[in-house]
Structure formats: C-alpha cells, structure tokens
Design a protein around this motif. Sequence first.
Motif, PDB file in Angstrom:
ATOM      1  N   LEU A 137      -2.888   0.084   0.183  1.00  0.00           N
ATOM      2  CA  LEU A 137      -2.209   1.210   0.824  1.00  0.00           C
ATOM      3  C   LEU A 137      -1.035   1.692  -0.034  1.00  0.00           C
ATOM      4  N   ALA A 138      -0.286   0.767  -0.583  1.00  0.00           N
ATOM      5  CA  ALA A 138       0.834   1.136  -1.451  1.00  0.00           C
ATOM      6  C   ALA A 138       0.340   1.818  -2.727  1.00  0.00           C
ATOM      7  N   ALA A 139      -0.754   1.325  -3.298  1.00  0.00           N
ATOM      8  CA  ALA A 139      -1.291   1.924  -4.523  1.00  0.00           C
ATOM      9  C   ALA A 139      -1.788   3.338  -4.261  1.00  0.00           C
ATOM     10  N   VAL A 140      -2.483   3.542  -3.168  1.00  0.00           N
ATOM     11  CA  VAL A 140      -2.979   4.878  -2.836  1.00  0.00           C
ATOM     12  C   VAL A 140      -1.812   5.814  -2.525  1.00  0.00           C
ATOM     13  N   GLY A 141      -0.828   5.306  -1.813  1.00  0.00           N
ATOM     14  CA  GLY A 141       0.360   6.112  -1.518  1.00  0.00           C
ATOM     15  C   GLY A 141       1.106   6.511  -2.782  1.00  0.00           C
ATOM     16  N   TRP A 142       1.222   5.598  -3.736  1.00  0.00           N
ATOM     17  CA  TRP A 142       1.903   5.896  -5.000  1.00  0.00           C
ATOM     18  C   TRP A 142       1.118   6.926  -5.799  1.00  0.00           C
ATOM     19  N   LYS A 143      -0.226   6.774  -5.822  1.00  0.00           N
ATOM     20  CA  LYS A 143      -1.058   7.704  -6.586  1.00  0.00           C
ATOM     21  C   LYS A 143      -0.928   9.124  -6.053  1.00  0.00           C
ATOM     22  N   TYR A 144      -1.069   9.291  -4.738  1.00  0.00           N
ATOM     23  CA  TYR A 144      -1.051  10.636  -4.177  1.00  0.00           C
ATOM     24  C   TYR A 144       0.343  11.123  -3.794  1.00  0.00           C
ATOM     25  N   GLY A 145       1.314  10.238  -3.719  1.00  0.00           N
ATOM     26  CA  GLY A 145       2.672  10.651  -3.385  1.00  0.00           C
ATOM     27  C   GLY A 145       3.560  10.863  -4.585  1.00  0.00           C
TER      28      GLY A 145
END
Length: 76
Positions: free
Chosen positions: A29-37
């Motif tokens: 979740l953190a990795a996906v959030g960092w990628k798209y955020g």
Amino acid sequence: MSLQKPLMRGLLAKRLRFHVPIAFALSMLAAVGWKYGVTEPRKQAYADFYKHYDATKEFTSMREAGVFESVRPTGE
C-alpha cells in the motif's frame, strides 16, 4: 490458585503468521501510494516543464546576464 504458564512453544511462528501478511499488505500500500502520489506527478511536472523549455533561449539570456565567465555577452 496459580497463574497459567505462558505458551512459548511455537509463539514466534504464530505471531509471524499474523504479522507478516499485514506487514506485506501495508508495504505494498505504501509503495503504490508513493508511486501514484509522488512519482507520477513528479514525472508529469518534468514532462510539462520540458515540453515548453527552450535551452538555446535560456543560454542566450544567461549569456546576456553575464553568468558565464568563458562566454562574453554580445554587447561586449
């Protein structure tokens, strides 16, 4: 009346079965959030900047301002 002894056998495996999937899910979740955020907006900002960037115009304006020591302004 005495207290029950704690069950120590298999405690690590039991706790890992509970915590490892949670840790994996939170890290994904953190990795996906960092990628798209963070990453995708940053890439888009760079793309927008360089879409209208003229390096020759920038160089000419810095040369005229006297930023470079090796290149004289055209007025001198």
